[in-house]
Design an enzyme around this catalytic site. Sequence first.
Site, short mmCIF file in Angstrom:
data_model
loop_
_atom_site.label_atom_id
_atom_site.label_comp_id
_atom_site.label_asym_id
_atom_site.label_seq_id
_atom_site.Cartn_x
_atom_site.Cartn_y
_atom_site.Cartn_z
N LEU A 152 0.86 -1.20 0.00
CA LEU A 152 0.00 0.00 0.00
C LEU A 152 0.89 1.25 0.00
CD1 LEU A 152 -3.16 0.45 0.12
CD2 LEU A 152 -2.79 1.13 2.50
N ARG A 175 4.84 -4.76 5.09
CA ARG A 175 5.63 -5.19 6.25
C ARG A 175 5.32 -4.31 7.46
NH1 ARG A 175 11.15 -4.72 3.13
NH2 ARG A 175 9.96 -2.86 2.59
N ARG A 232 6.04 -6.72 -10.21
CA ARG A 232 7.13 -7.35 -10.95
C ARG A 232 6.81 -8.83 -11.02
NH1 ARG A 232 8.31 -3.08 -12.55
NH2 ARG A 232 10.23 -1.89 -12.31
N ASP A 256 0.31 -8.07 -15.82
CA ASP A 256 1.04 -7.11 -16.66
C ASP A 256 2.53 -7.41 -16.65
OD1 ASP A 256 1.18 -4.63 -18.23
OD2 ASP A 256 2.19 -3.77 -16.49
N GLU A 261 10.51 -11.56 -18.69
CA GLU A 261 9.96 -10.79 -19.83
C GLU A 261 11.00 -10.66 -20.94
OE1 GLU A 261 8.70 -7.09 -18.08
OE2 GLU A 261 7.32 -8.09 -16.74
N HIS A 279 3.63 -5.59 -19.90
CA HIS A 279 4.28 -4.61 -19.02
C HIS A 279 4.04 -3.18 -19.53
CE1 HIS A 279 7.77 -4.07 -15.95
NE2 HIS A 279 7.00 -2.99 -15.97
P1 NAP Z 1 6.18 2.47 -2.93
O1 NAP Z 1 5.43 3.74 -2.76
O2 NAP Z 1 7.58 2.37 -2.47
O3 NAP Z 1 5.30 1.31 -2.25
C1 NAP Z 1 5.75 0.02 -2.08
C2 NAP Z 1 4.84 -0.70 -1.09
O4 NAP Z 1 5.22 -2.08 -1.04
C3 NAP Z 1 4.93 -0.16 0.33
O5 NAP Z 1 3.65 -0.09 0.88
C4 NAP Z 1 5.77 -1.19 1.06
O6 NAP Z 1 5.43 -1.21 2.43
C5 NAP Z 1 5.35 -2.47 0.32
N1 NAP Z 1 6.37 -3.53 0.41
C6 NAP Z 1 7.69 -3.43 0.13
N2 NAP Z 1 8.30 -4.60 0.36
C7 NAP Z 1 7.35 -5.45 0.82
C8 NAP Z 1 7.38 -6.79 1.26
N3 NAP Z 1 8.49 -7.52 1.28
N4 NAP Z 1 6.20 -7.35 1.65
C9 NAP Z 1 5.05 -6.64 1.64
N5 NAP Z 1 4.97 -5.36 1.25
C10 NAP Z 1 6.11 -4.76 0.84
O7 NAP Z 1 6.22 2.06 -4.47
P2 NAP Z 1 5.20 2.44 -5.64
O8 NAP Z 1 5.58 3.73 -6.22
O9 NAP Z 1 3.82 2.22 -5.17
O10 NAP Z 1 5.61 1.31 -6.72
C11 NAP Z 1 5.53 -0.05 -6.39
C12 NAP Z 1 6.14 -0.92 -7.47
O11 NAP Z 1 5.25 -1.06 -8.55
C13 NAP Z 1 7.43 -0.45 -8.13
O12 NAP Z 1 8.55 -0.65 -7.32
C14 NAP Z 1 7.46 -1.27 -9.40
O13 NAP Z 1 8.11 -2.50 -9.16
C15 NAP Z 1 5.98 -1.53 -9.68
N6 NAP Z 1 5.54 -0.82 -10.88
C16 NAP Z 1 5.15 -1.52 -11.98
C17 NAP Z 1 4.74 -0.84 -13.11
C18 NAP Z 1 4.32 -1.58 -14.34
O14 NAP Z 1 4.52 -1.06 -15.42
N7 NAP Z 1 3.69 -2.73 -14.22
C19 NAP Z 1 4.73 0.55 -13.13
C20 NAP Z 1 5.11 1.23 -12.00
C21 NAP Z 1 5.51 0.54 -10.87
P3 NAP Z 1 6.45 -1.77 3.56
O15 NAP Z 1 7.79 -1.14 3.26
O16 NAP Z 1 5.83 -1.32 4.83
O17 NAP Z 1 6.47 -3.24 3.43
C1 8YV Z 2 8.06 0.86 -16.89
C2 8YV Z 2 7.82 0.25 -14.44
O1 8YV Z 2 7.72 -0.29 -17.60
O2 8YV Z 2 8.08 2.32 -13.35
C3 8YV Z 2 8.24 1.10 -13.30
O3 8YV Z 2 8.71 0.52 -12.30
O4 8YV Z 2 7.84 -0.94 -14.39
C4 8YV Z 2 7.27 0.89 -15.66
O5 8YV Z 2 6.78 2.15 -15.44
C5 8YV Z 2 9.52 1.01 -16.99
O6 8YV Z 2 10.27 1.17 -15.87
C6 8YV Z 2 9.83 2.07 -18.02
O7 8YV Z 2 10.95 1.72 -18.67
#
Ligand code: NAP
Ligand code: 8YV
Length: 318
Positions: A152, A175, A232, A256, A261, A279
Site C-alpha cells: 500500500l 511489512r 514485478r 502485466d 519478460e 508490461h
Molecule cells: P512504494 O510507494 O515504495 O510502495 C511500495 C509498497 O510495497 C509499500 O507499501 C511497502 O510497504 C510495500 N512492500 C515493500 N516490500 C514489501 C514486502 N516484502 N512485503 C510486503 N509489502 C512490501 O512504491 P510504488 O511507487 O507504489 O511502486 C511499487 C512498485 O510497482 C514499483 O517498485 C514497481 O516494481 C511496480 N511498478 C510496476 C509498473 C508496471 O509497469 N507494471 C509501473 C510502475 C511501478 P512496507 O515497506 O511497509 O512493506
Molecule cells: C516501466 C515500471 O515499464 O516504473 C516502473 O517501475 O515498471 C514501468 O513504469 C519502466 O520502468 C519504463 O521503462
Amino acid sequence: MKKDMLLIGSATPRMMEAFAADFEIHELDKIDGLVNFLTANGSKIEAIATNGHAGVSKQIMDGTPNLRVISCYGVGYDAIDVLAAKAKGVIVTHTPNVLNNDVANTAIMLMLAVSRRLLRDDQWVRSGNWKAKGNAPLTTSIEGKRVGIVGLGRIGETIARKLEAFSCDIVYHTRNQKPESPYRYYADLVEMAKDVDYLVVITPGGASTNKLVNRDVMNALGPQGTLINVARGTVVDEAEMVKALREGRLGNAGLDVFEAEPQVPEALFEMENVVLTPHVASATVETRQAMGDLTVENLVRFFKEGKVTSPVPECADM
Ligand code: NAP
Ligand code: 8YV
C-alpha cells in the site's frame, strides 16, 4: 562542456532532444563491443540514463569509474544495485508519483477485463457467436467485492482510492502497518488471501518480495479468487501460478508483468480466465512524457545545481 552520458535502453524523441542539449549521448544499443567501448570511454562517463528493465550491469558499473549519477526511467529500480552505486558515491534517481494513476488504472482495467470476460465477449461479437448462439454467458461483478492490496505505497494507495468508486472493501498487507490508513491491515498475507476476492500485487521487486505470492497464498485466494499482478513478475511464483490456474485452485489472473519478460508461459495463452498485457501499466503517451521529463530533469539538475528531484530512498541522504 557537455558531460558524457551512457543511455541504456531506449528513450523517447523528446527525451533524446532534451538530453542532447546537455550531454554527449552514447547509446548502448548502438555500441559495437561493450568491453572495447568501456576501455576507451568508460572513464569519461559521468551519467547513466536507464530504465527499470535494463538497469545497470555490474560490468558497466565497474567500467565507469567516474560515474556520478544514474537516472532511472521508471519508479521500480530493482534492476539497479543501489547499494553498490551508493558505495561508489553514485546517486540513483527514479520517477515516483507521476505514474500512479495510469498504473492504478491498469490494475483496475485488469480486474474488470478478467471479471467481465472482456476479451471473450469481444470475440463473441467478432466471431458471429452472438448471432449464432445468442447472448454470451454471464460474468462476475467487481462491485462491492473485497480487494486485498499487497503493497500500500504510492500506487497501492491510488488503486485503493479509485476502487472506493466501485464500493470495494479494501484491505492490505505490507511489512509495516500504516496507522493512519482507513483500510484493515493484515500482517499475514495468507490470512488476507483467504478473506479476499481479488489480490492486487503492487510491491517493488527484488529479494525481499521474491515469490512473496507463493503456493500457500494462491491456495488461500482459491478457486473463486483473482490474482492481479502489476508489480514485478518475480513477486509471484509463476510456475506455481500456472499450476494453480490449470488445476482450478486459483480462479483467475490479470497479469502485466512476468518473471522473464518478454517470455510468458505459453500455458497461459489458452486460458479464458486470464488476461495478459506486456508490461504496459505506465505506457500512455501522457505518463511516459511525465516520466521522461523527470528522468531528464534529475540528470540536468544534478550537474547544474548539485541536487536531484527524486532520489531513490536509499540515496535521499546523499
Ligand atoms: P512504494 O510507494 O515504495 O510502495 C511500495 C509498497 O510495497 C509499500 O507499501 C511497502 O510497504 C510495500 N512492500 C515493500 N516490500 C514489501 C514486502 N516484502 N512485503 C510486503 N509489502 C512490501 O512504491 P510504488 O511507487 O507504489 O511502486 C511499487 C512498485 O510497482 C514499483 O517498485 C514497481 O516494481 C511496480 N511498478 C510496476 C509498473 C508496471 O509497469 N507494471 C509501473 C510502475 C511501478 P512496507 O515497506 O511497509 O512493506
Ligand atoms: C516501466 C515500471 O515499464 O516504473 C516502473 O517501475 O515498471 C514501468 O513504469 C519502466 O520502468 C519504463 O521503462
